[in-house]
Write a protein that holds these residues in place. Structure first.
Motif, PDB file in Angstrom:
ATOM      1  N   LEU A 102      -9.511  -0.269  47.249  1.00  0.00           N
ATOM      2  CA  LEU A 102      -9.243   0.173  45.882  1.00  0.00           C
ATOM      3  C   LEU A 102      -9.751  -0.874  44.892  1.00  0.00           C
ATOM      4  CD1 LEU A 102      -7.956   2.318  44.112  1.00  0.00           C
ATOM      5  CD2 LEU A 102      -5.773   1.154  44.342  1.00  0.00           C
ATOM      6  N   GLY A 142     -13.878   7.173  33.840  1.00  0.00           N
ATOM      7  CA  GLY A 142     -15.184   6.518  33.840  1.00  0.00           C
ATOM      8  C   GLY A 142     -15.011   5.029  33.668  1.00  0.00           C
ATOM      9  N   LYS A 143     -16.127   4.347  33.526  1.00  0.00           N
ATOM     10  CA  LYS A 143     -16.038   2.902  33.337  1.00  0.00           C
ATOM     11  C   LYS A 143     -15.370   2.624  31.996  1.00  0.00           C
ATOM     12  CE  LYS A 143     -18.390  -1.360  33.750  1.00  0.00           C
ATOM     13  NZ  LYS A 143     -19.551  -2.104  34.121  1.00  0.00           N
ATOM     14  N   LEU A 144     -14.455   1.637  32.015  1.00  0.00           N
ATOM     15  CA  LEU A 144     -13.593   1.485  30.852  1.00  0.00           C
ATOM     16  C   LEU A 144     -14.286   0.801  29.681  1.00  0.00           C
ATOM     17  CD1 LEU A 144     -10.389   0.665  32.822  1.00  0.00           C
ATOM     18  CD2 LEU A 144     -10.957   2.787  31.676  1.00  0.00           C
ATOM     19  N   PRO A 160     -18.376   2.609  45.883  1.00  0.00           N
ATOM     20  CA  PRO A 160     -17.172   3.416  46.089  1.00  0.00           C
ATOM     21  C   PRO A 160     -17.040   4.562  45.088  1.00  0.00           C
ATOM     22  CG  PRO A 160     -16.624   1.078  46.135  1.00  0.00           C
ATOM     23  CD  PRO A 160     -18.057   1.181  45.735  1.00  0.00           C
ATOM     24  N   VAL A 161     -17.324   4.307  43.818  1.00  0.00           N
ATOM     25  CA  VAL A 161     -17.153   5.374  42.833  1.00  0.00           C
ATOM     26  C   VAL A 161     -18.127   6.514  43.140  1.00  0.00           C
ATOM     27  CG1 VAL A 161     -17.358   5.988  40.409  1.00  0.00           C
ATOM     28  CG2 VAL A 161     -16.231   3.865  41.056  1.00  0.00           C
ATOM     29  N   ILE A 191     -12.074  -2.684  35.902  1.00  0.00           N
ATOM     30  CA  ILE A 191     -10.716  -3.225  35.891  1.00  0.00           C
ATOM     31  C   ILE A 191     -10.714  -4.533  36.676  1.00  0.00           C
ATOM     32  CG2 ILE A 191      -8.334  -2.848  36.654  1.00  0.00           C
ATOM     33  CD1 ILE A 191      -8.666   0.063  35.979  1.00  0.00           C
ATOM     34  N   LYS A 201     -12.183  -2.880  45.263  1.00  0.00           N
ATOM     35  CA  LYS A 201     -13.630  -2.777  45.221  1.00  0.00           C
ATOM     36  C   LYS A 201     -14.037  -1.671  44.249  1.00  0.00           C
ATOM     37  CE  LYS A 201     -17.312  -2.922  48.588  1.00  0.00           C
ATOM     38  NZ  LYS A 201     -17.750  -3.004  49.944  1.00  0.00           N
ATOM     39  N   MET A 202     -13.286  -0.574  44.298  1.00  0.00           N
ATOM     40  CA  MET A 202     -13.610   0.553  43.444  1.00  0.00           C
ATOM     41  C   MET A 202     -13.242   0.260  41.982  1.00  0.00           C
ATOM     42  SD  MET A 202     -12.738   4.501  44.115  1.00  0.00           S
ATOM     43  CE  MET A 202     -11.182   4.722  43.291  1.00  0.00           C
ATOM     44  N   LEU A 218     -20.204   6.112  34.108  1.00  0.00           N
ATOM     45  CA  LEU A 218     -20.138   4.680  34.431  1.00  0.00           C
ATOM     46  C   LEU A 218     -21.020   3.890  33.476  1.00  0.00           C
ATOM     47  CD1 LEU A 218     -20.313   4.727  38.337  1.00  0.00           C
ATOM     48  CD2 LEU A 218     -18.321   4.228  36.932  1.00  0.00           C
ATOM     49  N   GLN A 272     -15.718  -1.415  39.835  1.00  0.00           N
ATOM     50  CA  GLN A 272     -16.742  -0.543  39.252  1.00  0.00           C
ATOM     51  C   GLN A 272     -16.254   0.126  37.974  1.00  0.00           C
ATOM     52  OE1 GLN A 272     -17.809   1.726  42.872  1.00  0.00           O
ATOM     53  NE2 GLN A 272     -19.869   1.715  41.995  1.00  0.00           N
ATOM     54  N   PHE A 273     -14.953   0.365  37.932  1.00  0.00           N
ATOM     55  CA  PHE A 273     -14.402   0.981  36.725  1.00  0.00           C
ATOM     56  C   PHE A 273     -14.222  -0.068  35.622  1.00  0.00           C
ATOM     57  CE2 PHE A 273     -12.830   4.474  39.490  1.00  0.00           C
ATOM     58  CZ  PHE A 273     -13.283   5.541  38.724  1.00  0.00           C
ATOM     59  N   VAL A 282      -9.973   6.996  48.940  1.00  0.00           N
ATOM     60  CA  VAL A 282      -9.779   5.580  49.245  1.00  0.00           C
ATOM     61  C   VAL A 282      -8.613   5.422  50.204  1.00  0.00           C
ATOM     62  CG1 VAL A 282      -8.931   3.405  48.284  1.00  0.00           C
ATOM     63  CG2 VAL A 282     -10.787   4.624  47.153  1.00  0.00           C
ATOM     64  N   LEU A 324      -9.134   7.822  35.669  1.00  0.00           N
ATOM     65  CA  LEU A 324      -9.686   6.800  34.781  1.00  0.00           C
ATOM     66  C   LEU A 324     -10.885   7.310  33.986  1.00  0.00           C
ATOM     67  CD1 LEU A 324      -9.444   3.677  37.108  1.00  0.00           C
ATOM     68  CD2 LEU A 324      -7.795   4.491  35.429  1.00  0.00           C
TER      69      LEU A 324
END
Lengths: 663, 289, 325, 193, 160
Positions: free
Chosen positions: E90, C319-321, C303-304, E99, E92-93, C106, E96-97, C278, C317
């Motif tokens: 989703l 990780g963080k993009l 959440p992650v 998006i 919310k999650m 992340l 964090q990614f 989820v 995904l």
């Protein structure tokens, strides 16, 4: 992932649909593109895939090339999935090895850029090829078809449908919002072009409804909820209180006479307010059911809580019941026919025409009542001040053919205006002026009727009146309504003084159309009428299987067309019922028993309580007869053991990948 | 409360009395007006028959200057200006090409116009911005002895009118009623008086004015209340001729609604420009005092 | 040369717990040692890389690699062991899914290094040195140092893996079973996870206390609430990953009154652990409208971190993009 | 008054301008021109249609069919009072008033309009005055226009002028804006194009 | 892919009864809309598994649109509520990614709302166009370039 060990051999077919698809999507390019894909053995394009030769082409290929997966790119699966599944079946292949691509409704018809449309079609076809590899053979499921039919709306359309179905021995629920059936037709005097009396042809059919043992008639009632699906609809109907027991009332009218109101005081709905009624009344003499009704908004008992209740004692049959409450009834039916009719355009939206300002401006429907022998003036055409009109102007296209009101031509106004012109002439001998934009008389004997009117010395002025005014410029205009119009054929502006103005109002969707569309989940077309499944080939079907439409709720039309549609709806509903069962998609869920941990996450998710927990095995199981195939459990199942047929994870994941990754 | 204000040429010419009375009323009830500095003619509909872009530019120059001053609304008492201003906004919005071209020209002198200045008419501002209470408070002598009809004319209502019902406008009736005048029903209130034609080719338009006057007389009006300088002029100046042609006495004084409001507020006839009225008979003048 | 099977152990990006787990076999380890020949186990015995390089290809029977791959050194050894070994076992959750270290996905490499070497309150690094890939040793010779990668990767993102034994760490019983299985004659299908393909609820002692009409109005955090030691944790509102996670651990955490955090990973039919988590938790929410639903989720702070505690490397995904270099 | 189509001879297609309708339709305001259903509401509501040589409806028809000559030499656009009654009533939302401006613009651009039309002079003179002063002074304008159209008329109207002068409604000094160079510059720019 | 030629790629999941029917209606009514949205039919929006959404993003989708019946109108009683619950968590999650919120949209469209299909698709396309490409597959390649430097590229591929 397993794809049934056997070698996968895919046949791909893209339909031109005449030029519907091929005019926008480059079908050759798609065919070539798909031909290069793995497992694709045959890739073809063809003019009409759904035609017999088109289907035979697929069958032949299945046999010759040992195809075991078929992808058809054509129209919406909602339209032709069944057709092509049958094709597979005929060729000895399990029908569920079919995957359809919607390149017509979702591509060709909605995109104008050919290149982009072709590109999108390519992605969609690629996705289907990807997905079909994971399709599995499934067994079709049959559910019994409930034999009863619900008809919403008791106008001529609903009545006609009901009688046909009832005569075939089907039980019919006829639900009407108003206190009586009959609809608009009951208000008309004569019908065009034959000029036979509306009541004479309608009332026998209305009585037949009452007499027929197979028809359950619920007036004063509304459909408020529809659940289920074709063959098994569960419908909730609200029956509003009538305060008079239909089973006891014989329509003798004693109650009305004895009502505390000595004089009728409230506008009579049936006569469009041209006459008055009491709080307790019978809508019109031939009303069915021929039973009195109490209007709780005007009845003293309901308004003030104190009334001598003379009606109660006047009724020898004790039919009056002030304690009636609204009731909810739940019924099960297999099919539904919607025949909710239309409402007329409100001319007050165009104040230029003076409706509601000048008392002598009438709507065409009001004139129907004025001419009618059982109407408020007993058929005598007199103005509100009691005088007889010496000149009458009939203005066509009020509320029709206009971006400002309704864009459409209301189809019946020209003909009914001619009819009214004829009848008014007969009744009053007045000078009659018709103001029209185009005279539209397509129909059997309609043009002949126009011809007859021309010979009746009725004026036909081509031009739309812009304004009805009482401001006179010359002496002979004083006290009259003046119509200023361009006589477009003579290219002059004319001012024509008349005593009475008739506004030929157009037809528009009735008030509850949108609400009902919502309840039934059927579509509305742009103008707000119910959307038929196909304008030519499925004019009485809707996109919701088992729900049919008839009459003006589908669009403006005259009585012959309405009755024809009503008959068609009844026949189509009957064809479904008589099959006895209905094939449902085998899209139910099932559990991979061995791998279920019994976590119970899915149980409460199911809207149909189709999933239960087996205490002995400590696992869940699906009752497939209760399962309706929404797939929510499958999306929920945390360890992927709940599978929805035809919508399995790998099918959808591969479809997604196919849409995004190709070439 | 401050508003930007665009008087327009007519209010400096034959509509002088309109501006005089309007300014007096504003002063009385506390509306502060800031005139757009060095405003130019909007071109009126006449200019539309000459050049589209230039007509847009003419209007836009005024509004661009107003925007530069930080304004977002403008009051235009003249209905022709009201129409032209609205039209400019609509056309700049509907045809991006026209907007680009207009702004290209304005940039010659360092101006740009967004097309978004809200165009207001006094009938809108007075009724919808809460000034009616202020007006009522300032009424000194109620004009209950008078009957009148309100005549709105064309371009205030057509094709752009967002503050009133264009088929049956009410705002002027409401305002005039505040003074105690008995406002009569007048079905012709949205009809055309034919001003631009009548004032140039009089023989073509007499009938329109005749009907307007006759109907007002028939309803026993003491005067006609108007909102347009051109209507005011047209209705006045044709009277003599009409009475000759139709051999009928249909003469009536024509007043601006601002003059009526001013009268009730106790402002003098001269200050309100009523003395500029061509139809001001001595009897009528006396009755007003 | 002994004819006993040759075994290697290696430790990549991990906490060392997996190595502990092997040692935790206690007396059993002696049994193991009797049966095998350990040829490489840097944590316990003094082997050098060149010793392994000297071995002929495929001469190691089984290599247990634990930890994720974060540096070029780990990558290199993984390749080396792949060349020299017949079977590679991804040992522990980090090797299988990236594990806890993968949560660093992340953040950017710079953020991680900056945090560890500069920002951390216990660090004294005034010159703000960050790890370099080259350095000069005491003899003035330039030496090459491992590169710290921008990603934490699961082992099978680098080399092919024959079997997976997840767990944080794998329980002694699972390790013993695995070793026995691998030493036996019937090897499981290549690529499989050496655990039952069924979720943890199957063996959860609280299974019967879980209601069939589960509906959660509030998700609770274990650090803030008292836990009923008998009742299903999910039914109490705790985010227990049991339904999504494989069984095989005998629900040790739950027996210790802690919710399952998912270290054994998903069953074979699930593509993405977190997404499935989820889906399930949200489906159990009782919210009827957006407001209620949002309120419901208020306690799901991260959440992650919650749904991908061990699986971020293997998430769809990864990780963080956008996180820079 | 009414100038009718030459009905003595057949109209041949070559006499018509097939591009006329396209030209009109392509300009802002002309978009909906071809949607006309010839209902005549515009003419019936127009306060001046009875004195026009062609009614507004007919003008639209003539444009559509390419009767350019007839349209350009018609009095109709010059009799339009800009009251917008037709515009708001047209069921097909044709901007008829704007169409009249389009015709007028074409006419002034090409010097093609019916003779002795006071409104043509009014338009031309008012444009001139705006360009010169930045504002319009109605009294002067009317004087000039009347002078151009007919000296006799001017004499007849002088009584009115005097009245207006006396009531201060025709100011003696024409209004002028301060920065009228600025306005000139803007308007000149458009000519360059 | 050049930024200039880039067109938003949007995957839509439409429920069979309402939104898919509405899309058919849009077709029958010949409404014209942006070609960027590709529709996958599911029986109910409740079938949409968050895994599908992530899978679409991971395979190169720039946006995901989910269409279901209006609350209270679900053909399956309340499948759409479940979708709403899932999508909220989703989202919310996904934040964090990294998006953006607008990349996933949930819309209620009834079978009668062909016009709404058009508006939503056009709006969504424009919103995504403003956000620019997400392009995860390319990101993965960039990330793995550090491995390729050593000529030992992994054969990492998405599992199905």
């Amino acid at each position: 992932m397993s794809t049934n060990n056997k070698e996968i051999r895919i046949g791909f077919y893209i339909c031109h649909c005449g030029t519907n698809i091929a005019g926008v999507v480059d079908v050759d390019k798609i065919r070539e593109f798909i031909a290069k894909k793995d497992n694709v053995v045959v890739s073809r394009n063809y003019k009409y895939m759904c035609s017999d030769p088109g289907q035979e082409l697929i069958q032949k290929d299945i046999q010759e090339h040992r195809l075991n997966r078929i992808v058809v790119a054509s129209c919406s699966p909602l339209l032709h999935e069944k057709t092509f599944r049958n094709t597979l079946e005929k060729a000895g292949l399990n029908p569920f090895y079919l995957q359809m691509v919607n390149v017509r409704e979702h591509v060709a018809w909605v995109h104008s850029d050919n290149e982009k449309a072709t590109e999108k079609a390519k992605a969609l076809c690629n996705a289907a090829i990807n997905r079909v590899r994971y399709n599995k053979p499934l067994e079709k499921k049959r559910v019994p078809f409930h034999q009863d039919v619900l008809i919403i709306g008791g106008g001529i359309a609903g009545i006609h449908s009901a009688l046909i179905l009832a005569s075939a021995g089907k039980k019919v629920y006829l639900v009407e919002k108003k206190p009586t059936i009959g609809g608009h037709m009951a208000m008309f005097d004569k019908t065009f072009p034959t000029l036979d009396c509306a009541a004479c042809i309608l009332t026998p059919k209305m009585s037949a409804i009452k007499e027929n043992k197979n028809v359950v008639l619920w007036t004063n009632s509304e459909v408020i909820k529809v659940e289920g699906y074709v063959g098994n609809f569960k419908v909730t109907i609200k029956r509003n209180p009538r305060y008079v027991r239909e089973d006891l009332c014989i329509g003798c009218g004693q109650c009305i006479e004895s009502c505390s109101y000595k004089e009728a005081k409230y506008p009579d709905e049936f006569n469009l307010g041209l006459s008055k009624r009491k709080p307790i009344y019978i809508p019109f003499p031939q009303a069915i059911p021929n039973s009195a009704i109490i209007d709780d908004k005007t009845c003293i008992h309901f308004k003030m809580g104190k009334c001598k209740q003379m009606c109660l004692s006047a009724c020898e049959r004790n039919a009056i019941d002030f304690n009636q409450k609204e009731e909810l009834r739940e019924i099960q039916v297999g099919a539904i026919i919607v025949a909710t009719g239309f409402k007329i355009y409100d001319p007050q939206k165009e104040p230029e025409y003076g409706y509601g300002v000048y008392p002598n401006v009438y709507t065409s429907l009001e004139v129907e009542r004025l001419i009618n022998a059982s109407g408020p003036t007993a058929g005598e055409v007199i103005l509100r001040d009691g005088t007889k009109p010496k000149s009458i102007g009939i203005i066509h296209c009020i509320g029709s053919r206009s971006e400002k009101a309704n864009k459409w031509c209301s189809r019946v106004c020209c003909m009914y205006s001619l009819k009214l012109a004829y009848l008014l002439k007969k009744h009053t001998h007045a000078e009659i002026y018709n103001f029209y934009i185009d005279m539209r008389t397509p129909g059997k004997m309609y043009e002949e009727f126009y011809d007859r009117l021309l010979m009746e010395r009725v004026h036909f002025i081509r031009g739309k009146v812009a304004e009805v005014t009482d401001i006179s410029l010359v002496k002979e205009e004083e006290g009259k309504l003046i119509l200023r119009v361009e006589d477009t054929l003579a290219s002059v502006i004319r001012r024509i003084p008349v005593d009475m103005v008739v506004l030929s109002v157009g037809l528009e969707p009735s008030e509850d159309t949108q609400k009902l569309a919502h309840i039934l989940n059927i579509g509305l077309s742009a103008e707000g009428f119910f959307q038929e499944r196909h304008p030519k080939l499925a004019p009485v079907s809707t996109f919701s299987e088992g729900i049919f439409i008839a009459g003006c709720c589908q669009g403006p039309k005259d009585i012959p067309d309405t009755v024809a549609q009503a008959g068609a709806s009844a026949a189509e509903a009957m064809a479904m019922i008589d099959a006895g069962y209905f094939e449902i998609e085998p899209i139910t869920a099932h559990v991979l028993d061995e791998f279920c941990s019994g976590c119970k996450s899915c149980i409460n998710i199911c809207p149909y309580s189709a999933i239960s927990y087996d205490e002995s095995k400590k696992k869940v199981f699906v009752n497939e007869t209760l399962c309706k195939g929404c797939g929510t459990c499958s999306a929920t199942c945390p360890s992927g053991v709940m599978k929805q047929n035809l919508f399995e994870d790998d099918q959808i994941l591969n479809e997604i990948e196919g849409l995004l990754v190709y070439e | 409360m401050k508003y930007f204000y665009y008087p327009g040429c007519s209010l400096r010419g034959m509509g002088k009395a309109y501006e005089e009375s309007w300014l007096k009323v504003c002063q009385k009830i506390g509306i502060h007006l800031e005139e757009i500095e060095d405003w130019n003619c909007c071109g009126s509909t006449t200019y539309l028959g000459f050049d589209e872009i230039k007509s847009l530019v003419l209007v836009s120059r005024n509004l661009a200057m107003l925007e530069k001053e930080g304004g977002s609304e403008v009051i235009t008492p003249c209905i022709a200006c009201y129409y032209l201003f609205n039209r400019t906004n609509h056309n700049l919005r509907d045809y991006p090409q026209l907007k680009t071209e207009t702004n290209k020209m304005l940039q010659e002198v360092g101006l740009t116009y967004s097309g978004n200045v809200k165009v207001r008419h006094p009938l809108d501002v007075l009724v919808n911005d809460g000034w009616m209470e202020k007006i009522s408070q300032n009424i000194e002598k109620r004009l209950e002895r008078f009957k009148a009809v309100c005549y709105y004319g064309c371009q205030l209502l057509r094709p752009y009118c967002e503050f009133d019902n264009p088929k049956n406008p009410k705002n002027m009736d409401i305002l005039v009623s505040l003074t105690g005048v008995d406002v009569l029903d007048y079905p012709l209130k949205t009809k055309c008086c034919g001003a631009i034609i009548t004032s140039n080719i009089p023989e073509k338009g007499l009938e329109l004015v005749y009907v307007l006057l006759k109907e007002a007389r028939k309803r026993k009006a003491d005067f006609i209340v108007v909102t347009c300088p051109l209507c005011q002029f047209n209705l006045e100046f044709q009277q003599e001729k009409i009475m000759k042609v139709y051999e009928e006495d249909v003469g009536l004084p024509i007043l601006y609604y601002t003059q009526v409001l001013g009268l009730a507020m106790g402002i003098s006839l001269k200050e309100l420009g009523i003395t500029r009225c061509l139809t001001l008979t001595p009897e009528f003048e006396r009755s007003l005092i | 040369m002994s004819s006993k099977p040759k075994v290697a152990f290696y430790w990549c990006a991990s906490c060392g717990g997996c190595e502990e787990a092997v040692v935790d076999l206690a007396e059993d380890i002696l049994e193991v040692v009797k049966l095998v020949d350990i040829v490489f186990w840097p944590v316990a015995m003094d082997f050098k890389k060149r010793d392994v390089e000297a071995l002929p290809d495929k001469s190691i029977n089984i290599a247990f690699i634990n930890g994720a791959i974060r540096t070029s050194e780990q990558e290199e050894i993984a390749y080396l062991l792949r060349e020299k070994s017949q079977l590679i076992i991804a040992f522990g959750s980090c090797a299988c899914f990236g594990g806890i270290p993968a949560l660093a996905n992340l953040y950017s490499k710079f953020e991680v290094l900056n945090d560890v070497y500069i920002e951390s309150p216990t660090v004294d690094n005034a010159a703000k040195f960050l790890p370099q890939t080259t350095s000069i040793d005491n003899n003035g010779k330039q030496i090459e140092l491992p590169e710290f990668y921008s990603q934490v990767r699961a082992l099978d993102e680098i080399i092919s893996v024959d079997y997976y034994l997840p767990g944080c760490a794998p329980t002694p019983k699972l390790i013993a079973n695995t070793i026995n299985m691998l030493l036996g004659d019937n090897l499981p299908t290549a690529g499989s996870t050496l655990l039952p393909d069924i979720a943890l609820c199957e063996e959860c002692p609280r299974k019967d206390s879980k209601p069939t009409d589960l509906s959660i109005t509030e998700y609770k955090r274990i650090c803030e609430n008292l836990v009923d030691p008998e009742k299903c944790l999910l039914a109490q509102g705790f985010l227990c990953m049991g339904p999504i996670t494989r069984s095989g651990c005998e629900a040790l955490c739950i027996k210790g009154n802690m919710p399952c955090t998912g270290c054994l990973g998903p069953t074979s039919r699930v593509v993405d652990f977190g997404a499935k988590a989820v889906s399930m938790f949200a489906s159990l929410s009782s919210g009827k409208n957006e407001e209620e639903i949002e309120k419901n989720y208020a306690q799901v702070m991260d959440p992650v971190g919650t749904f991908y505690r061990y699986h971020l490397s293997k998430s769809l995904l990864r990780g963080k993009l956008e996180r820079g270099i | 008054m009414a100038q009718e189509l030459p009905n003595k001879s057949v109209i041949y297609e070559r006499q018509l301008d097939v591009n006329f309708a396209d030209l009109m339709q392509s300009m802002p305001g002309g978009e909906n021109l071809r949607r006309c259903i010839q209902c005549g509401t515009c003419s019936a509501t127009c306060p001046f249609s009875h004195v026009m040589d062609y009614t507004p409806r007919k003008i639209i028809y003539l444009i559509r069919e390419g009767f350019k000559e007839e349209v350009m030499s018609s009095f109709t656009p010059w009799l339009c009072a800009s009251c917008f009654s037709c515009r708001v009533r047209c069921p097909k939302e044709i901007k008829i008033t704007d169409l009249m401006y389009l015709i007028k613009r074409e006419a002034i651009k090409n010097n093609h309009y019916p003779p002795k039309t006071p409104i043509v002079s009014l338009t031309k003179e008012s444009v001139k005055m705006i360009h010169k002063n930045g504002r319009i002074s109605e009294g002067y304008l009317m004087g000039i226009v009347l002078l151009k159209v007919s000296f006799l008329k001017l004499l007849r109207m002088s009584g009115l002028g005097l009245k207006m002068l006396l009531t201060g409604r025709f100011p003696l000094i024409p209004e002028k804006i301060k920065r009228h160079g600025e306005l000139k510059k803007i308007l000149a720019f458009s000519n360059k194009k | 892919m050049s930024e200039q030629n880039w067109e938003p790629k949007i995957i839509a999941f439409f429920c069979n009864w309402c939104t898919y029917t509405a899309a058919d209606l849009a077709g029958v009514s010949k409404l014209s809309y942006a070609p960027n949205v590709k529709i996958i039919r599911v029986m109910c929006s409740g079938r949409v598994d968050p895994q599908f959404v992530l899978y679409a993003f991971a395979n190169g989708a720039d946006g995901v649109l989910i269409g279901g019946c209006h609350p209270g109108d679900c053909h399956y009683s309340e499948g759409n509520y479940k979708t709403l619950r899932r999508i909220s968590l989703l989202k919310k999650m996904l934040t964090q990614f990294g998006i953006e919120d607008d990349r996933m949209r949930l819309e209620w469209i009834s079978g009668a709302e062909g016009e709404k299909v058009k508006t939503v698709i056009n709006e969504m396309t424009e919103n995504i166009r403003k956000l620019g490409p997400l392009n995860i597959p390319e990101k993965f390649i960039t990330w793995d370039r550090e491995l390729e430097k050593r000529n030992r590229g992994s054969e990492y591929k998405l599992r199905v």
